[in-house]
Write an enzyme that holds these catalytic residues in place. Structure first.
Site, short mmCIF file in Angstrom:
data_model
loop_
_atom_site.label_atom_id
_atom_site.label_comp_id
_atom_site.label_asym_id
_atom_site.label_seq_id
_atom_site.Cartn_x
_atom_site.Cartn_y
_atom_site.Cartn_z
CE LYS A 171 -3.54 2.70 0.13
NZ LYS A 171 -4.58 2.72 1.15
CE LYS A 239 -2.82 7.65 7.37
NZ LYS A 239 -3.20 6.27 6.96
#
Length: 297
Positions: A171, A239
């Site tokens: 990811k 983030k």
């Protein structure tokens, strides 16, 4: 495996939970905001007032939370998931978090007899609504096989990529590629506009060639029209790029373009645009491209 506890009914989590309902699962939803639980109940699900209530009797627990600290709090608190989930249950964390935290969750789950998978998703809000997410899964082969009915209800590209933490590593790579693509599309759009080109037509023809990409297809119109309703908020991508740069540093791998786009995403958030879609990176390209004003010394 028919009862699923779903924790985190946000932009992504709510439609994912609804798709599990549509697939025939008995889904109990929990969110810190009661309004989101009520909306899920209105969609046909069951609601819970606490994590303990949500996971009681669940065969599968799915979590979709914002960040690593949120996952650790929900998993490890005295009233959290691992304190109340039955041994033998499957834990599927679809959040995007640090790979080391995913491994920590897997180890702690195993110690309690709970089978854990890290299964972050890609595809944005529309992919979650359509049930067409790409899901990259880390964990044991047997646990992945057991979780397939749940995962298949939420995504169309479901791939086991390795042991615990591997899903989060893939990811991070995904978020690197997406951010880089968004930045390049933003630069191309501003470039085309500066030359007076019909950008809608340009985006259409670019999409049919080697420059075509999912980012161009999904984000192009919003960028040319300067509409930034979030499918994925800039603050969350900021983030995620922090996870990527940290993991790259730990592995000793160079991500020079990734470092630049991470700084740009951080600047976008610092300017107060964190709630906008990550395609709002085009705002920074416009700022950097603006001619000096008459007042500039």
């Amino acid at each position: 495996m028919r009862t699923v506890a779903f924790l985190g009914l946000g932009i992504m989590g709510a439609p994912m939970a609804v798709n599990l309902l549509r697939a025939g699962f008995d889904v109990v939803g929990y969110n810190r905001s009661r309004a989101k639980v009520d909306a899920f109940v209105a969609a046909g699900g069951r609601g819970a007032d606490s994590i303990a209530e949500a996971v009681a009797g669940a065969d599968v627990v799915v979590t979709m939370l914002p960040d690593s600290p949120d996952v650790r709090d929900v998993m490890f608190a005295d009233d959290g998931v691992l304190a109340h989930t039955a041994a033998g249950a499957l834990l599927v964390d679809c959040s995007t978090i640090r790979p080391d935290v995913a491994r920590e969750v897997a180890e702690s789950s195993a110690a309690r007899g709970v089978r854990a998978l890290d299964a972050p998703v890609s595809g944005g809000e529309q992919g979650a609504i359509d049930g067409k997410l790409s899901i990259m899964v880390g964990g044991a082969d047997a646990d992945f096989a057991a979780a397939r009915p749940v995962l298949d209800a939420m995504g169309t590209t479901v791939v086991h990529v390795g042991p615990a933490g591997s899903g989060q590593t893939v990811k991070a790579a995904n978020q690197l590629i997406v951010a880089g693509n968004i930045q390049l599309v933003a630069e191309a759009v501003v470039f085309l506009e500066a030359h007076g080109v019909d950008t809608d037509s340009a985006v259409r023809v670019l999409g049919g060639g080697l420059a075509g990409s999912k980012v161009l297809e999904v984000k192009g119109a919003g960028m040319t029209g300067r509409t930034f309703t979030p499918g994925f908020r800039a603050e969350l991508h900021h983030k995620d790029l922090g996870i990527l740069t940290s993991a790259a540093r730990d592995a000793g791998t160079a991500t020079p373009l990734g470092a630049v786009v991470a700084q740009l995403m951080g600047a976008l958030v610092a300017q107060g645009h964190g709630e906008l879609d990550h395609s709002a990176l085009i705002k920074l390209v416009e700022q950097l491209s603006a001619p000096p004003s008459a007042d500039t010394p």
